[in-house]
Enzyme design. Sequence first.
Site, PDB file in Angstrom:
ATOM      1  N   ARG A 162       0.828  -1.211   0.000  1.00 24.21           N
ATOM      2  CA  ARG A 162       0.000   0.000   0.000  1.00 24.21           C
ATOM      3  C   ARG A 162       0.869   1.271   0.000  1.00 24.21           C
ATOM      4  NH1 ARG A 162      -3.090  -3.738  -0.799  1.00 24.21           N
ATOM      5  NH2 ARG A 162      -5.214  -3.926   0.008  1.00 24.21           N
ATOM      6  N   SER A 245     -11.047  -1.565   2.561  1.00 24.53           N
ATOM      7  CA  SER A 245     -10.372  -1.644   3.869  1.00 24.53           C
ATOM      8  C   SER A 245     -10.152  -0.239   4.418  1.00 24.53           C
ATOM      9  CB  SER A 245      -8.997  -2.289   3.729  1.00 24.53           C
ATOM     10  OG  SER A 245      -9.093  -3.533   3.104  1.00 24.53           O
ATOM     11  N   GLU A 340      -6.136   3.472   5.930  1.00 21.80           N
ATOM     12  CA  GLU A 340      -5.678   3.280   4.556  1.00 21.80           C
ATOM     13  C   GLU A 340      -6.116   4.433   3.646  1.00 21.80           C
ATOM     14  OE1 GLU A 340      -7.198   1.022   1.314  1.00 21.80           O
ATOM     15  OE2 GLU A 340      -5.965  -0.651   1.954  1.00 21.80           O
TER      16      GLU A 340
END
Length: 347
Positions: A162, A245, A340
């Site tokens: 990520r 998420s 996130e």
Amino acid sequence: MPIPLQSLNTLGLAAWTDELVRVTGSTQLPAISQAITNKDRFILGGGSNLVLQSSQDAPLALVCVQSSLKGIVRLPAREGLSRLRCASGENWHDFVMWTLAHGLGGLENLALIPGTVGAAPIQNIGAYGVEVGERIEAVHAWDFERHDHVVFPTESCQFGYRHSLFKEINFQGPWNRPRFFITAVDFALAPATKTQPILSYKGITERLAELGVTQPPLPMQVAHAVISLRKEKLPDPNEVGNVGSFFKNPVVSEEFAKALASQNPGLPVFHQNNQTKLSAGWLIESAGMKGVQRGEAAVSADHALVLTNLGAATARDVLGLAHEIQEAVMARFGLWLEPEPQIIPPI
Ligand code: EPU
């Protein structure tokens, strides 16, 4: 007149900004770049990884720059791989399905991820054992600082879990002066018949068997298994506002993971790309937060890593709930979960 952004973010938060600039052709970029050089801005992709904090009375005092660049072109093949250049404004899932329909493999595990092609490298989207950086040859961007086009070969993109150079650089300076606007991404993909399926992620092999697929599966069949798993676990943002998420899976040392797992039987520990990750979904569920509702925001009862907008959630509802989750996981496991999505303005 403030510009509404509610339909442009998948969490469906009511939000407004001062100005919206849609880039429909690369040739517009020099003029746009000069016009906004001294203005605060943010770059919007598919709005699927974004929490916007604003109101109609207090819109974001920002220019929102969005790519509407379209098109997929073939580049000369190299070393048995087909090479494609895809414009940043294309929808990610549509692009994945296009590659599969054209007999190419490599992106099937990334089917159904919301968002645009241009946003994919920024946080190096990943699912079911594959990260997009593994299939990218180069990223083309506009540099708002040097007012010029720039090309990053994959080696210089610093892809990680990520994470990428674009994420880092765009937020190194003031958050409201992101530097790089991605215009296109180059991919190198093998023919479907020569693609080694990646089936290591829990659940894929079982789902393929349930779908009656004989081994070894073709990329399109893997995509169907992934689509079916995602539909089962993750709410459709067109039906229930969410950003996938809400937290990253925490990356920890092997020793820490071992110690925590020995105290908490059943804690899922993943090993990928030389990293040890814990399951944030499991930590949240075990901290008693799955299904919890605060105002119009809720923790999904199907997947604890997903926060949903029940209809009229405000950023305050969502961020308050996220904070409560962070506190609960910290109190129970001594770990602080990192969000996130990009929060604008950051908290
Ligand atoms: N789990 C629970 N409770 C829950 C949810 C999950 O205990 O409520 C545990 C289960 O043991 C499950 C495990 O967590 O087996 C893993 O769950 P899942 O397979 O859904 O994967 P994840 O680690 O929660 C990550 C990505 C997803 C991606 C999936 C599949 C992150 C932050 N998320 O989720 O990406 O689709 O793996 O590869 O890395 C996204 O980024 O928006 C996203 C959806």
